[in-house]
Design an enzyme around this catalytic site. Structure first.
Site, PDB file in Angstrom:
ATOM      1  N   GLU A 423      32.048  43.206  37.505  1.00  0.00           N
ATOM      2  CA  GLU A 423      31.410  42.564  38.658  1.00  0.00           C
ATOM      3  C   GLU A 423      30.334  43.446  39.284  1.00  0.00           C
ATOM      4  O   GLU A 423      30.386  43.799  40.461  1.00  0.00           O
ATOM      5  CB  GLU A 423      32.471  42.203  39.714  1.00  0.00           C
ATOM      6  N   GLU A 502      39.566  38.275  32.283  1.00  0.00           N
ATOM      7  CA  GLU A 502      40.537  37.985  33.343  1.00  0.00           C
ATOM      8  C   GLU A 502      40.838  36.497  33.267  1.00  0.00           C
ATOM      9  O   GLU A 502      39.934  35.681  33.128  1.00  0.00           O
ATOM     10  CB  GLU A 502      39.973  38.308  34.739  1.00  0.00           C
TER      11      GLU A 502
HETATM   12  C1  IPT Z   1      37.746  39.115  39.919  1.00  0.00           C
HETATM   13  C2  IPT Z   1      37.661  40.612  39.876  1.00  0.00           C
HETATM   14  O1  IPT Z   1      37.032  41.025  38.707  1.00  0.00           O
HETATM   15  C3  IPT Z   1      38.994  41.259  39.939  1.00  0.00           C
HETATM   16  O2  IPT Z   1      38.811  42.623  40.192  1.00  0.00           O
HETATM   17  C4  IPT Z   1      39.841  40.636  41.006  1.00  0.00           C
HETATM   18  O3  IPT Z   1      39.231  40.836  42.238  1.00  0.00           O
HETATM   19  C5  IPT Z   1      39.948  39.175  40.756  1.00  0.00           C
HETATM   20  O4  IPT Z   1      38.692  38.596  40.780  1.00  0.00           O
HETATM   21  C6  IPT Z   1      40.746  38.446  41.814  1.00  0.00           C
HETATM   22  O5  IPT Z   1      41.966  39.010  42.102  1.00  0.00           O
HETATM   23  S1  IPT Z   1      36.187  38.568  40.480  1.00  0.00           S
HETATM   24  C7  IPT Z   1      36.331  36.964  41.095  1.00  0.00           C
HETATM   25  C8  IPT Z   1      35.087  36.637  41.886  1.00  0.00           C
HETATM   26  C9  IPT Z   1      36.461  35.962  40.015  1.00  0.00           C
END
Ligand code: IPT
Length: 991
Positions: A423, A502
């Site tokens: 990010e 993720e």
């Molecule tokens: C995403 C982040 O990469 C991760 O670090 C964490 O914050 C997660 O979200 C949520 O828990 S970024 C999000 C804008 C999709």
């Protein structure tokens, strides 16, 4: 003191004076001295305090003592400030590269004796493995240098500054610096010297760096060594005793590739390591080598020629008391737990972990995506204006970060992909990082999710794509444009391997639909699985003023800006307890799958390369959950990618009980991560004969009554239940509310699922607006028949015109008490409902209802989109253990597919409920809890729940799914609970 210009907190350059190039974190027999332990410590509120403390003779007797490694905000009971949790937000003004004058600054000092013999003809290096965020170092009053890059190693040459005898090292650490703008990861801000500090002797003839690159092809190992050492280090010898390798290199020019026969490959499943050593006359370096070849072929990511599917987790360094301070035993337990739950991959979100973690990953076996310490997420808030990723002024800092990342960890076979960070928007500095990595390590692909168009990365990666979108990415014929891509860029991205860096945001109770993602991976080879967000909650152990321990989250330390419990989004609770989602994950990704037909089962091995010779296949048959037979299936060894069909055992089918066959694939021998007999995979087959459900008896003799009567074990006054089997009980009352999960509390983005009609609003908000948490009722009628009582209620809420009509019929059927509840919504309901249930309250009286035994799905909670870990059997539990202690209290404890439930009190059976399926064959679920949904919804932490005096039983005809909307897709429409008519039928008998 020297007059060298010192680092300023707004310096973009990555410090001055640290040794470059960075090098591997190696195990060497050269002497070293750990400087971990107590240091003198003073905390100042600003960065502009006098630097006189660095002088050799400074008197620090009035200072405190602090352990190194540690974070000062987790020491001294608040005396040194408190942790701050933010996700995307910067906890300081967005004013890059500047930070506020209010900048907690920790000064550290300690003495150390230079070991005798260290100062003659040798170098001395001082290594810091992790300091947050900017630090300056002095030795004996001489300024040595400064560095930023909190989770990266920094080494300084202190040869000229140390002297025989007593020495003093002083370190100034600023919590905030320009570097904070590129370390905006979603986690606690935890300043301090939080990893090891070590003094290293570098003997004359030392080996500066070693990289043993490996490859594997058909039983042959390739070893491609790179050694950095001065001429004095030669001759050098490489030894791998187990492979008979003993190679002497007399000069640097002789260091050459080796081709070795008879090598076993390294994989995450069979992490075969060989002890290797590289020695000069002065230094002996030991490594553990694993042979494997990483490659991208077309749109597939391969290791040793075979496709890899990542069943991964995002792993932060988080410990409830230590923060990001590494605890090897705890980390090893965590990794062993991952293995037991079929996790095969780790993304080191979002920075390099302690170097030892990678030794553990090599040894236990994980595919690792090693991520650089880089995130500038807060610039998103200002439309990425001023984002360092595209500002040439930051280029050197970006390159320094990725160089330190790759150089430190390059020897690990477990690392199969480098990731530039997380990010951080996109821009030329990221492209420069990628170019540097490609030039330095041509073998491992480069990943960075933010490169949506694929301009400088090798893998297509996304986060939180919905199932439908993931399918669009994977399906060969799909043509719809990809996120931020032109048609040409889409085509380019579709030609690469895809992974979800993720997905399946595991915040609170959830996620749902893990199985739908998994199914895609086995349909479309371009899809390589992904990494659940995230492995564990980051709760920090704290105590209430009354002395009750609890796990704190954002806001609990009175932070000015914070992101609440968004940091509690792991599959493990802060105290290491696996949540049901981890069990669900284990079941969904199990590497062995079973497909039954009439009398055979096909057993498929979905592993990367390991066969099933480590598994035995146990079976058992149960009648209504009671075991009646067991044995072992004879299964030939199934190679990776293969399948074997074998005969099922004879199954004795019961005429009057449910008959279930369960097969478990278990380990034949203990491993480094699980005992013998550990269940790796399992499946169930329902062989029950269909048995008729007693028909509802229609009665014609209904007449108005006053509702006061006794029916078997039930007593009623004015149509309302007052006692069951001699115990005070009230109910049933309609319950449509559940204490909102974190997903329920999250606004919809209208993408997928249940309330796309109300984008931007949380389901929980719609439920509160509709008053589902504050239903009231009006009795419409009470009537009697022979052995029967019927009440009709109109249930609604203040200022609402929609309602639900609830007809409850109590009757004696075949000598048993039956309750049938018909639930009929009026027209006009819009949003989904959390549940359709009826609630009974059981006041404690002399002995509380404190346990349950049941036949149905268990042992853990389950929901319509999270049912794969549940099996049909008999289970029992205390009332406390039925509920999961999520970081923020919320809906928990629902057990689906209920057949029979016995409530117990102090081990004595109190009441038995048999649940009859409805006309569609659907079975209810149950929840037994010490608190009502309304009470749970009010509490931010478990300690805020009121003292309980009543147990509450809810029988749900249906529950809404879980989804993962806290960050990702909503509940899939198939599992969204629309307002609808339902029937609940129970037979009740005394315990
Ligand atoms: C995403 C982040 O990469 C991760 O670090 C964490 O914050 C997660 O979200 C949520 O828990 S970024 C999000 C804008 C999709």
């Amino acid at each position: 003191m020297t007059s060298k210009p010192s680092a300023s907190v707004s310096d973009i350059t990555p410090g001055r004076g640290a040794l470059r190039p960075a090098r591997s974190w190696l195990r060497s027999d050269a002497p070293s001295l750990s400087l971990n332990g107590p240091w003198r410590f003073r905390l100042s509120p600003t960065a502009s305090v006098a630097r006189d403390f660095a002088a050799e003779g400074f008197d620090d007797h009035s200072w405190d003592s602090i352990p190194v490694p540690s974070h000062w905000v987790l020491q001294g009971d608040g005396a040194y400030g408190r942790p701050i949790y933010t996700n995307i937000q910067f906890p300081f003004p967005i004013d890059p590269p500047h930070v506020p004058d209010e900048n907690p600054t920790g000064d550290y000092r300690r003495h150390f004796p230079l070991p005798s013999g260290w100062s003659q003809g040798s170098g001395v290096v001082l290594r810091f493995d992790g300091v947050e965020s900017l630090f300056t170092v002095w030795v004996n009053g001489v300024e040595i240098g400064s560095a930023s890059g909190s989770r990266l190693a920094h080494e300084f040459d202190v040869t000229g500054a140390v002297h025989p005898g007593d020495n003093v090292v002083a370190v100034r650490v600023h919590q905030w610096s320009a570097a904070s703008y590129v370390e905006d990861q979603d986690q606690w801000w935890l300043p301090g010297i939080f990893r090891d500090v070590t003094l290293l002797l570098r003997p004359a003839g030392a080996i500066e760096d070693v990289w043993l690159r490996t490859g594997f092809d058909n039983g042959r190992g390739r070893l491609d060594p790179e050694v950095i050492a001065g001429p004095a280090a030669f001759p050098l010898t490489l030894r791998i005793p187990e492979l008979g390798v003993e190679q002497v290199w007399n000069t640097a020019a002789e260091v050459k590739r080796l081709d070795i026969a008879g090598v076993e490959p390294w994989s995450a499943e069979r992490p075969r390591l060989y002890d290797a050593a590289v020695s000069s006359a002065a230094e002996h370096i030991t490594l553990r080598v694993g042979f494997r070849t990483v490659e991208i072929r077309g749109d597939q990511f391969l290791v040793n020629g075979r496709r890899v599917v990542f069943h991964g987790v995002n792993r932060h360094e988080a410990h409830p008391e230590r923060g990001r301070v590494f605890d090897e035993a705890h980390a090893r337990d965590d990794l062993a737990r991952m293995k037991r739950f079929n996790v095969n991959a780790i993304r080191t979100s979002h920075y390099p972990p302690h170097p030892r973690l990678l030794d553990l990953a090599d040894e236990l076996g994980f595919w690792v995506v090693l991520e650089c310490d880089l995130e500038t997420h807060g610039f998103d808030t200002v439309g990425w204006t001023g984002n360092p990723s595209d500002d040439p002024a930051w280029r050197e800092a970006y390159l320094d970060r990725v160089q330190r990342t790759v150089e430190r960890d390059k020897n690990h076979p477990s690392i199969v992909i480098w990731s530039l960070g997380n990010e951080a928007g996109t821009g030329s500095n990221l492209a420069a990082m990628s170019a540097w990595v490609h030039a330095r390590d041509a073998e491992r692909p480069v990943h960075y999710e933010g490169d949506h168009t694929g301009d400088y990365t090798d893998i297509y990666s996304r986060m939180y794509a919905s199932v439908a979108e993931t399918e669009e990415i994977g399906a060969p014929g799909a043509r719809s444009p990809l996120l931020d891509c032109t048609p040409a860029q889409s085509a380019r991205q579709r030609a690469k391997p895809f992974l979800l860096c993720e997905y399946a945001h595991a915040m609170g109770n959830g996620p749902g639909a893990l199985d739908r993602y998994e199914a895609l991976v086995h349909t479309y080879p371009r899809l390589h699985g992904g990494f659940v967000w995230e492995w564990r909650d980051h709760g920090i152990l704290a105590t209430t003023p009354a002395g009750t321990p609890y796990y704190a989250y954002g806001g609990d330390f009175a932070e000015a800006v914070h992101d609440g419990n968004f940091v509690m989004d792991g599959m493990l609770l802060s105290d290491d307890a696996p949540t049901p989602s981890l069990h669900e994950y284990k079941a969904v990704v199990q590497p062995v799958r079973f497909a039954f037909d009439a009398d055979t089962v096909a057993i498929s091995n979905l592993r990367h390369s390991a066969d099933t010779s480590d598994l035995r296949f146990r079976w058992r048959v149960e009648h209504d959950g009671n075991p009646v037979a067991r044995g072992e299936l004879k299964v030939p060894v199934v190679p990776a990618g293969g399948s074997e069909r074998v005969q099922l055992p004879h199954i004795d089918v019961s005429p009057d009980a449910e008959t279930w066959l369960t097969i478990d694939a278990v380990l034949t021998a203990a491993t480094a991560w699980a005992p013998e007999g550990h269940v790796v995979a399992s499946a169930q087959l329902d062989r029950s004969v269909r048995r008729p459900v007693p028909a509802v008896r229609t009665r014609k003799d209904w007449r108005p009554g006053d509702g006061t009567l006794t029916l078997g074990i039930a007593e009623f006054i004015s149509g309302s239940l007052v006692r069951l089997a001699g115990r005070a009980v009230t109910g049933p009352r309609l319950e449509l509310f559940r204490a909102p999960t974190d997903n329920d509390e999250s606004p919809s983005d209208g993408v997928e699922g249940s309330d796309a009609s109300t984008p931007g609003v949380a389901n929980a908000e719609l439920w509160r607006r509709a008053g589902l948490d504050r239903l009231t009722s009006r009795r419409l009628s009470v009537s009697h028949a022979a052995d029967a009582l019927c009440t009709v209620d109109r249930v609604s809420s203040a200022n609402s015109a929609t309602s639900v009509t609830v007809e409850s019929v109590w009757s004696l059927e075949d000598g048993e008490l039956e309750l049938r509840v018909e639930i009929e919504p009026s027209r006009g309901w819009t949003a989904v409902w959390p549940r359709i249930g009826i609630r009974f309250d059981l006041p404690d009286g002399d002995a509380a209802v404190d346990g349950a035994e049941w036949f149905g799905l268990g042992p853990l909670e389950s929901y319509p989109d999270s049912l794969r870990a549940a099996r049909t059997s008999r289970f029992s539990s205390t009332i406390e253990d039925l509920t999961v202690d999520y970081g923020r209290p919320q809906e928990s404890g629902h057990r689906s597919g209920l057949r029979r439930l016995t409530l117990t009190s102090g081990g004595t059976k109190v009441l038995r409920l048999d649940a009859l399926p409805d006309a569609h064959g659907r079975r209810p679920g149950y929840t037994l809890s010490r608190h009502t949904p309304q009470q749970i919804a009010q509490a931010r932490h478990a300690f805020e729940l009121p003292e309980a005096t009543t147990s509450h039983l809810i029988i749900d005809a249906a529950q809404h799914g879980l989804g993962s909307r806290a960050c990702g897709p909503d509940v899939h429409p198939e599992f969204a609970l629309r307002p609808q008519a339902r029937t609940i039928r129970l037979r009740l008998t005394a315990g």
